[in-house]
Design a protein around this motif. Structure first.
Motif, short mmCIF file in Angstrom:
data_model
loop_
_atom_site.label_atom_id
_atom_site.label_comp_id
_atom_site.label_asym_id
_atom_site.label_seq_id
_atom_site.Cartn_x
_atom_site.Cartn_y
_atom_site.Cartn_z
N UNK A 7 0.91 -1.22 -0.11
CA UNK A 7 0.11 -0.02 0.04
C UNK A 7 1.12 1.36 -0.05
N UNK A 8 1.96 1.24 0.68
CA UNK A 8 2.99 2.41 0.82
C UNK A 8 3.57 2.57 -0.51
N UNK A 9 3.71 1.62 -1.09
CA UNK A 9 4.54 1.66 -2.60
C UNK A 9 3.42 2.04 -3.69
N UNK A 10 2.36 1.41 -3.47
CA UNK A 10 1.47 2.07 -4.47
C UNK A 10 0.87 3.56 -4.13
N UNK A 11 0.82 3.93 -3.04
CA UNK A 11 0.62 5.19 -2.68
C UNK A 11 1.60 6.29 -3.41
N UNK A 12 2.73 5.93 -3.30
CA UNK A 12 3.78 6.64 -3.97
C UNK A 12 3.42 6.64 -5.54
N UNK A 13 3.28 5.61 -6.01
CA UNK A 13 2.82 5.42 -7.40
C UNK A 13 1.62 6.27 -7.96
N UNK A 14 0.64 6.18 -7.11
CA UNK A 14 -0.61 7.13 -7.29
C UNK A 14 -0.35 8.48 -7.36
N UNK A 15 0.45 8.95 -6.35
CA UNK A 15 0.90 10.29 -6.06
C UNK A 15 1.82 10.81 -7.23
N UNK A 16 2.28 9.98 -7.84
CA UNK A 16 3.25 10.36 -9.11
C UNK A 16 2.61 10.23 -10.51
N UNK A 17 1.67 9.44 -10.42
CA UNK A 17 0.81 8.89 -11.67
C UNK A 17 -0.55 8.47 -11.22
N UNK A 18 -1.54 9.34 -11.16
CA UNK A 18 -2.96 9.05 -10.66
C UNK A 18 -3.89 8.67 -11.71
N UNK A 19 -3.46 7.45 -12.30
CA UNK A 19 -4.22 6.66 -13.09
C UNK A 19 -5.25 5.96 -12.64
N UNK A 20 -6.49 5.60 -13.28
CA UNK A 20 -7.59 4.86 -12.95
C UNK A 20 -6.76 3.44 -12.12
N UNK A 21 -6.05 2.68 -12.73
CA UNK A 21 -5.42 1.43 -12.52
C UNK A 21 -4.73 1.77 -11.00
N UNK A 22 -3.88 2.80 -10.95
CA UNK A 22 -3.15 3.23 -9.86
C UNK A 22 -3.96 3.48 -8.70
#
Length: 172
Positions: free
Chosen positions: A50-65
């Motif tokens: 979840x922490x990793x995904x939170x960073x990915x979503x902050x950088x690239x807030x795609x629907x999948x992320x």
């Protein structure tokens, strides 16, 4: 004067190139974090994922992320945070197909997010056992959702690793 203009144009072109390269690098970092998050979820490390995904979503807030971040929050019992992201995916994700695994399982992100919102609402609004039969929430409770206690809070990566170790110890 001519050399000054040429220098200025070269400097602007260089800055634009560096900006584009920086954006591409950030996107690759986001993709790398998202891939690591899926790997960690597969290993049962839901808090770290979840922490990793939170960073990915902050950088690239795609629907999948956003969908994957909502899933991480759901797996770790932070249902209100999960609801926030599922709501955005339900709104923006209709017609967006997410494909999982080597079998190429795919689903509509918006519809799946809406289904999960209904499930979370059901959990939060009095899902109970009745008639002696164990309901689905009791039979298949994710240990990561119970380790760490109730609440909507964020954890550091070190805390996430400790919570994942604790969840694995409970399962054994």
């Amino acid at each position: 004067m001519r050399n000054g203009k040429a220098f200025l144009i070269s400097a602007i072109a260089g800055a634009l190139t560096l900006g584009a390269a920086g954006a591409a690098f950030a996107a690759s970092d986001a993709r790398e974090d998202a891939d690591k998050a899926l790997f960690e979820i597969a290993r049962g490390n839901n808090w770290l994922a979840t922490n990793l995904q939170k960073r990915a979503t902050a950088a690239e807030p795609t629907v999948e992320n956003r969908f994957n971040l909502a899933t991480g929050y759901q797996l770790t019992g932070r249902l209100n945070s999960a609801k926030t992201y599922y709501q955005s995916v339900a709104r923006d994700g209709q017609g967006v197909t997410i494909t999982r695994g080597w079998r190429a399982d795919s689903f509509d992100a918006g519809l799946e997010a809406a289904d999960r919102l209904l499930y979370i609402d059901w959990l939060q609004n009095g899902a109970t056992r009745s008639g002696g039969a164990v309901d689905a929430t009791q039979a298949a409770t994710n240990v990561s959702a119970t380790v760490g206690g109730p609440g909507e809070y964020e954890v550091t990566d070190d805390q996430a690793r400790a919570l994942d170790r604790q969840a694995r110890a409970v399962v054994r």
